[in-house]
Design a protein around this motif. Structure first.
Motif, PDB file in Angstrom:
ATOM      1  N   THR A   3      25.543 -14.820 -35.325  1.00 49.11           N
ATOM      2  CA  THR A   3      26.575 -14.408 -36.290  1.00 49.11           C
ATOM      3  C   THR A   3      27.468 -13.555 -36.135  1.00 49.11           C
ATOM      4  O   THR A   3      28.634 -13.562 -36.611  1.00 49.11           O
ATOM      5  N   GLU A   4      27.235 -12.610 -35.024  1.00 47.16           N
ATOM      6  CA  GLU A   4      28.130 -11.674 -34.702  1.00 47.16           C
ATOM      7  C   GLU A   4      29.385 -12.294 -34.126  1.00 47.16           C
ATOM      8  O   GLU A   4      30.571 -11.755 -34.355  1.00 47.16           O
ATOM      9  N   ARG A   5      29.331 -13.602 -33.727  1.00 41.01           N
ATOM     10  CA  ARG A   5      30.527 -14.032 -32.887  1.00 41.01           C
ATOM     11  C   ARG A   5      30.847 -15.360 -33.740  1.00 41.01           C
ATOM     12  O   ARG A   5      31.789 -16.074 -33.241  1.00 41.01           O
ATOM     13  N   GLY A   6      30.302 -15.343 -35.027  1.00 38.75           N
ATOM     14  CA  GLY A   6      31.083 -16.263 -35.951  1.00 38.75           C
ATOM     15  C   GLY A   6      30.310 -17.548 -36.306  1.00 38.75           C
ATOM     16  O   GLY A   6      30.787 -18.600 -36.792  1.00 38.75           O
ATOM     17  N   ILE A   7      28.833 -17.597 -35.777  1.00 34.70           N
ATOM     18  CA  ILE A   7      28.081 -18.780 -35.958  1.00 34.70           C
ATOM     19  C   ILE A   7      27.051 -18.335 -36.676  1.00 34.70           C
ATOM     20  O   ILE A   7      26.139 -17.977 -36.152  1.00 34.70           O
ATOM     21  N   PRO A   8      27.057 -18.538 -38.027  1.00 36.35           N
ATOM     22  CA  PRO A   8      25.837 -18.204 -38.862  1.00 36.35           C
ATOM     23  C   PRO A   8      24.444 -18.901 -38.437  1.00 36.35           C
ATOM     24  O   PRO A   8      24.828 -20.162 -38.344  1.00 36.35           O
ATOM     25  N   VAL A   9      23.426 -17.909 -38.607  1.00 36.22           N
ATOM     26  CA  VAL A   9      21.982 -18.816 -38.394  1.00 36.22           C
ATOM     27  C   VAL A   9      21.464 -18.160 -39.685  1.00 36.22           C
ATOM     28  O   VAL A   9      20.958 -16.924 -39.557  1.00 36.22           O
ATOM     29  N   SER A  10      20.941 -19.060 -40.420  1.00 41.68           N
ATOM     30  CA  SER A  10      20.206 -18.471 -41.776  1.00 41.68           C
ATOM     31  C   SER A  10      18.811 -18.723 -41.388  1.00 41.68           C
ATOM     32  O   SER A  10      18.337 -19.416 -40.689  1.00 41.68           O
ATOM     33  N   CYS A  11      17.897 -17.864 -42.093  1.00 42.30           N
ATOM     34  CA  CYS A  11      16.575 -17.848 -42.021  1.00 42.30           C
ATOM     35  C   CYS A  11      16.008 -18.999 -42.690  1.00 42.30           C
ATOM     36  O   CYS A  11      16.479 -19.449 -43.926  1.00 42.30           O
ATOM     37  N   GLU A  12      14.619 -19.355 -42.532  1.00 45.62           N
ATOM     38  CA  GLU A  12      13.844 -20.167 -43.377  1.00 45.62           C
ATOM     39  C   GLU A  12      14.549 -21.520 -44.070  1.00 45.62           C
ATOM     40  O   GLU A  12      14.417 -21.962 -45.002  1.00 45.62           O
ATOM     41  N   LEU A  24      34.970 -11.271 -40.598  1.00 43.32           N
ATOM     42  CA  LEU A  24      34.223 -10.198 -40.066  1.00 43.32           C
ATOM     43  C   LEU A  24      32.695 -10.679 -40.001  1.00 43.32           C
ATOM     44  O   LEU A  24      32.307 -11.479 -40.802  1.00 43.32           O
ATOM     45  N   PRO A  25      31.658 -10.314 -39.310  1.00 48.64           N
ATOM     46  CA  PRO A  25      30.267 -10.681 -39.323  1.00 48.64           C
ATOM     47  C   PRO A  25      29.770 -10.278 -40.758  1.00 48.64           C
ATOM     48  O   PRO A  25      30.458  -9.363 -41.356  1.00 48.64           O
ATOM     49  N   VAL A  26      29.180 -11.406 -41.400  1.00 51.38           N
ATOM     50  CA  VAL A  26      28.269 -11.183 -42.593  1.00 51.38           C
ATOM     51  C   VAL A  26      26.851 -11.201 -42.207  1.00 51.38           C
ATOM     52  O   VAL A  26      26.348 -11.380 -41.012  1.00 51.38           O
ATOM     53  N   THR A  27      25.859 -11.107 -43.105  1.00 52.24           N
ATOM     54  CA  THR A  27      24.499 -11.162 -43.069  1.00 52.24           C
ATOM     55  C   THR A  27      23.786 -11.764 -44.281  1.00 52.24           C
ATOM     56  O   THR A  27      24.576 -12.023 -45.427  1.00 52.24           O
ATOM     57  N   LEU A  28      22.711 -12.315 -44.081  1.00 49.79           N
ATOM     58  CA  LEU A  28      21.857 -12.897 -45.308  1.00 49.79           C
ATOM     59  C   LEU A  28      20.698 -11.937 -45.265  1.00 49.79           C
ATOM     60  O   LEU A  28      19.980 -11.783 -44.387  1.00 49.79           O
ATOM     61  N   LEU A  29      20.404 -11.568 -46.714  1.00 42.30           N
ATOM     62  CA  LEU A  29      19.528 -10.409 -46.924  1.00 42.30           C
ATOM     63  C   LEU A  29      18.487 -11.038 -48.219  1.00 42.30           C
ATOM     64  O   LEU A  29      19.140 -11.884 -49.070  1.00 42.30           O
ATOM     65  N   ASP A  30      17.289 -10.793 -48.122  1.00 37.53           N
ATOM     66  CA  ASP A  30      16.461 -11.013 -49.115  1.00 37.53           C
ATOM     67  C   ASP A  30      16.982  -9.837 -50.373  1.00 37.53           C
ATOM     68  O   ASP A  30      17.130  -8.479 -50.055  1.00 37.53           O
ATOM     69  N   ILE A  31      17.036 -10.112 -51.472  1.00 31.55           N
ATOM     70  CA  ILE A  31      17.205  -8.979 -52.517  1.00 31.55           C
ATOM     71  C   ILE A  31      15.960  -8.688 -52.898  1.00 31.55           C
ATOM     72  O   ILE A  31      15.172  -9.259 -53.534  1.00 31.55           O
TER      73      ILE A  31
END
Length: 490
Positions: free
Chosen positions: A281-290, A308-315
């Protein structure tokens, strides 16, 4: 980051035949002079359909993939809207304000022309980007064009995106499940694979000659102790994903992953994949969980918008009252119900964490290796508190009936220690409690949210609108009720 399209802007000026074409030409040149970055200036002034065809050929011959149509005067509504019909990429419409000449021979009436233009676009069911107030001086129009770039980049990139998934969604994560029809509606491709396919490919990389150098790279990033024994496995996995992406992108140019990450993953692969996910994800290839396909799509959109890097989080969880009293109540303008903790096992890029370090998945260890004093197959998470600063939480999602919808809310990560595990932070969103109830719950959104580490709501909203998303929710201010919100609170 090279996993997204490069925008090559071009500008075409239009002119209604009963207005001086020199007015459009002069104003086009002024916009070009005010715009400091690369912008191809088409020399063809479009007054009729033949001009429209010549202008299209010219901009495409010069490699333009995002088009700005500039109404230097009233503009010819049919040829100018046919530009959007025939041009294969995203199109923006802007118009000139008066003030650079007299109001006799120097008046262009583009303010009126934009009305006819937008009406004609609607008649033809054409999508375009029109700024909030699309009339301006050369400097103001140049600023509007700059705001078009992240929108154009995202729209272009989605047309060349393939989402690669591995494994069915975990049993208790049906919330991540959604019909894939919406992906095709957006022009996104998907390739769905089994975990066994991934395991076979992983095993074939067991003796890959690139592993030692990649291990050294990982050691330089996070250190090796006490997890040196697992870095070889993680490097092998990272190479597996990168090679799979290259070999399977097919006719597409860009990729994102939506991967199964537990519980069978740990027993067969012998690690937790979070750290590798964070690196990609840091290099621009997102990998989502589950196997969260729309989570991967949302992350990718945020990457294109912000670069810019993003992330996927649980609320994930509420902030304990003692923590709120000690660190927040008298220092920040948030009620406790404006706050929540965003968390994931550890898929967040090192650059987005304070004191990033490798850890193990505490929750998984309870189930998978409770008898071990020290973790083994549950190692591989990326641990640390999120860096403080502005964020945008957002998501594009298909509901169970295949209808696309989205939400956006801007806020911030607070500079408050979480005293917890995983990639985690305290996020403040104005009126979060109502947003939680009347958007996230009422509209049946899953627990995963994409997080961009800047305020990107304006661009994200325009992207969703350009994509044709009609239901775009956001956090309402006090006194503004959501649909079906109970006005009788007390």
């Amino acid at each position: 980051m090279n996993n997204m399209e490069t925008v090559r802007l071009g500008m075409v000026a239009v002119s209604r035949s009963c207005f001086p074409r020199t007015l459009s030409e002069k104003r086009r040149k002024a916009v070009k002079a005010s715009y400091k970055d690369e912008l191809y200036e088409c020399p063809v002034i479009v007054e009729n359909e033949r001009d429209m065809l010549n202008a299209l050929k010219d901009v495409q011959d010069h490699g333009v993939n995002a088009l700005v149509v500039f109404l230097g005067n009233f503009g010819p509504e049919t040829p100018e809207t046919l530009l959007a019909k025939r041009f294969p990429g995203p199109v923006m419409y802007v118009a000139a304000a008066e003030g650079d000449g007299d109001l006799h021979d120097g008046r262009g009436d583009a303010y009126c022309g934009m009305l006819n233009c937008s009406y004609n676009l609607s008649l033809r069911s054409l999508r375009s980007y029109i700024p909030e107030y699309p009339i301006g001086s050369d400097r103001e129009v140049a600023d509007m064009i700059e705001s078009f770039i992240p929108i154009a980049r995202t729209v272009l990139s989605l047309k060349k995106l393939k989402i690669i998934s591995f494994g069915p969604r975990p049993q208790d994560f049906l919330a991540c499940n959604a019909p894939i029809q919406g992906l095709f509606d957006l022009g996104v491709e998907i390739e769905e694979n089994s975990e066994l396919d991934l395991l076979v490919a992983y095993n074939k990389h067991a003796d890959d000659s690139r592993i030692p150098s990649l291990v050294k790279e990982m050691q330089n990033q996070i250190g090796s102790s006490p997890y040196s024994g697992i870095l070889d496995r993680l490097a092998q996995y990272e190479l597996t994903l990168l090679d799979w992406a290259e070999e399977h992108k097919g006719e597409r140019s860009y990729v994102a992953f939506a991967n199964k990450c537990w519980p069978a993953f740990q027993t067969e692969f012998k690690f937790v994949p979070c750290y590798v996910n964070s690196r990609l994800t840091e290099r621009g290839i997102p990998v989502s969980c589950e196997v969260d396909i729309y989570g991967a799509l949302s992350e990718y959109i945020g990457l294109c918008v912000t670069q810019l890097p993003v992330t996927l989080l649980d609320i994930n969880n509420t902030v304990p009252a003692p923590m709120y009293e000690q660190h927040i109540r008298t220092k920040r303008p948030y009620r406790n119900d404006d706050l929540f903790m965003g968390f994931h096992c550890g898929n967040t890029a090192c650059s987005l964490l304070k004191n990033p370090h490798m850890g193990y998945q505490l929750i998984m260890k309870r189930d998978l290796e409770p008898e071990l004093k020290h973790p083994d197959i549950t190692r591989g998470t990326m641990e640390g508190d999120l860096i403080s600063g502005p964020v945008t939480i957002y998501r594009l999602q298909s509901n169970a009936r295949g209808q696309l919808k989205a939400y956006i809310a801007e806020g911030e990560v607070l500079d408050v220690p979480t005293s917890s595990f995983g990639s985690i932070g305290i996020i403040g969103i104005d009126e979060m409690a109502r947003f939680y109830r009347y958007v996230l719950l009422a509209k049946a959104y899953p627990h995963h949210t994409a997080v961009a580490f800047r305020h990107a709501g304006k661009a994200l909203f325009e992207v969703f609108r350009y994509l044709g998303i009609e239901d775009i929710a956001f956090n309402q201010k006090p006194g503004h009720l959501y649909a079906n919100e109970n006005p009788f609170k007390h």
